[in-house]
Design an enzyme around this catalytic site. Structure first.
Site, PDB file in Angstrom:
ATOM      1  N   HIS A   1       0.851  -1.204   0.000  1.00 47.98           N
ATOM      2  CA  HIS A   1       0.000   0.000   0.000  1.00 47.98           C
ATOM      3  C   HIS A   1       0.885   1.252   0.000  1.00 47.98           C
ATOM      4  CE1 HIS A   1      -3.528   2.510   1.477  1.00 47.98           C
ATOM      5  NE2 HIS A   1      -2.492   3.260   1.842  1.00 47.98           N
ATOM      6  N   GLU A   2       1.831   1.287   0.921  1.00 51.09           N
ATOM      7  CA  GLU A   2       2.681   2.482   1.039  1.00 51.09           C
ATOM      8  C   GLU A   2       3.526   2.688  -0.219  1.00 51.09           C
ATOM      9  OE1 GLU A   2       2.027   4.582   3.090  1.00 51.09           O
ATOM     10  OE2 GLU A   2       0.904   3.379   4.515  1.00 51.09           O
TER      11      GLU A   2
ATOM     12  N   HIS B   1       1.711   4.251  -3.097  1.00 53.31           N
ATOM     13  CA  HIS B   1       1.557   5.712  -3.094  1.00 53.31           C
ATOM     14  C   HIS B   1       2.670   6.351  -3.934  1.00 53.31           C
ATOM     15  CE1 HIS B   1      -1.876   6.454  -0.611  1.00 53.31           C
ATOM     16  NE2 HIS B   1      -1.390   5.816   0.436  1.00 53.31           N
TER      17      HIS B   1
ATOM     18  N   TYR C   1      -4.159  14.730  -2.843  1.00 52.82           N
ATOM     19  CA  TYR C   1      -4.544  13.876  -1.714  1.00 52.82           C
ATOM     20  C   TYR C   1      -5.695  14.482  -0.909  1.00 52.82           C
ATOM     21  CZ  TYR C   1      -3.563  10.223   1.786  1.00 52.82           C
ATOM     22  OH  TYR C   1      -3.620   9.127   2.628  1.00 52.82           O
TER      23      TYR C   1
ATOM     24  N   GLU D   1      -5.907   6.707  -2.187  1.00 51.78           N
ATOM     25  CA  GLU D   1      -5.959   5.690  -1.131  1.00 51.78           C
ATOM     26  C   GLU D   1      -6.411   4.338  -1.690  1.00 51.78           C
ATOM     27  OE1 GLU D   1      -5.257   4.884   2.018  1.00 51.78           O
ATOM     28  OE2 GLU D   1      -3.993   6.631   1.717  1.00 51.78           O
TER      29      GLU D   1
HETATM   30 ZN   LIG Z   1      -2.476   5.273   2.146  1.00 51.79          ZN
END
Ligand SMILES: [Zn+2]
Length: 340
Positions: A166-167, A170, A183, A192
């Site tokens: 997930h990170e 980004h 964001y 997200e």
């Molecule tokens: Zn996130």
């Protein structure tokens, strides 16, 4: 030259969750720590916009992971703990961050033919043991950062591959969407969601799970069982049995929260991806994943859910042809969640 792309200090745990947990804290001291972490998260988020993106971090053209030990301080990146090819060390968090970044890099390289975060072999830097008992993990526009958790609510953030992927995603979004995704509002919720989508796909790919076998949970294993099973569910956003008692993610546009946090409304595009992947059957990384990935290049910085519906439908058409079963499945998924 284009202007700097939109990047974010993007957290895995929404501030609203930390605030709710603070309200329910057993002691004033615990409450204070949680509220303090909300504030430091807000501070970091604001600070990020002033820092140039990936300044000084070289692209090396091959897998290169570097893990740093933050030593419970706020200075980044911290002390070098393990670099590419280095043997496992005694510190489990270091090895988990190293292995998780490796699995994510391998997924992007092998499945999507992407060479690291920027598609040019950008070094993948991670810091573990950030601050003291820090209940979060984030991408700061340049690197990944993991707290240890307080051991009571959260058990550490390097323990779940989907959180790591997930990170890292980004970072991918920052580079793959022309200009990055702002964001906040729907573009933030898309940002997200894209991280949840590829976070879940990387986990499924590593575990060799079909869409039927996958749990579709985000953050399973990072929370103490007393808090909940996972942060969110892509199969059933807002299901408090599957996630935690405060999960307020809507599943469709009927539950859309005006002005909601980016981690709240992301339930809608998350569920669209799940619905498309289930309709396409097999493995999420075979068809649905490549469609979502191709769509990233078709978005703009302020993309809305409708834009994402159009982009994924167009991506399915480009990959599988107009009027293909894949194109219909993607279009139908956005209808299920009420976006089109
Ligand atoms: Zn996130």
């Amino acid at each position: 030259m284009a202007t700097e792309p939109h990047s974010c200090t993007c957290f895995i745990i929404p501030p609203s969750m930390l605030r709710k947990l603070a309200d329910a804290a057993a002691t004033p001291a615990e409450r204070c720590i949680l509220l303090d972490q909300c504030e430091s998260s807000a501070y970091l988020r604001g600070q990020r916009s002033l820092t140039p993106v990936a300044a000084g971090i070289a692209s090396v053209g091959e897998k290169r992971r570097t893990i740093f030990d933050g030593k419970h301080k706020s200075t980044l990146p911290g002390k070098l703990a393990r670099s590419e090819g280095g043997l496992a060390v005694a510190d489990a968090a270091v090895n988990q961050a190293y292995d998780g970044a490796g699995a994510t890099y391998d997924f992007y390289r092998e499945v999507l033919k992407r060479n690291s975060i920027d598609n040019k072999g950008l070094r993948i830097d991670s810091t573990v043991h950030y601050l003291n008992k820090f209940n979060n993990a984030f991408w700061n526009g340049q690197q990944m950062v993991y707290g240890d958790g307080d051991g009571k609510l959260f058990l550490g953030f390097t323990g779940a591959l989907d959180v790591i992927a997930h990170e890292l995603t980004h970072g991918v979004t920052q580079h793959a969407v022309p200009g990055g995704l702002v964001y906040e509002n729907q573009s933030g919720a898309l940002n997200e969601s894209i991280s949840d989508v590829f976070g879940s796909i990387v986990k499924q790919w590593k575990l060799k799970q079909s869409v039927e076998q996958a749990d579709w949970l985000i953050g399973a294993g990072i929370m103490a069982p007393s808090v909940g099973k996972a942060l969110r569910s892509m199969a059933d956003p807002g299901n408090k049995e599957l996630t935690w008692s405060g999960d307020e993610q809507p599943k469709t546009m009927a539950g859309y929260v005006d002005g909601g946090d980016v981690h709240i409304n992301s339930g809608i595009p998350n569920h669209a991806f799940y619905t498309a992947a289930m309709a396409l059957k097999g493995n999420s990384w075979d068809k649905a994943g490549p469609v979502w990935y191709k769509a990233l290049g078709l978005l703009t910085s302020n993309a809305t859910f409708v834009d994402m519906a159009k982009a994924t439908t167009q991506a399915a058409t480009l990959l599988y042809g107009p009027d293909s079963a894949e194109q219909h499945a993607v279009q139908a998924a956005w209808k299920v969640v009420g976006v089109v």
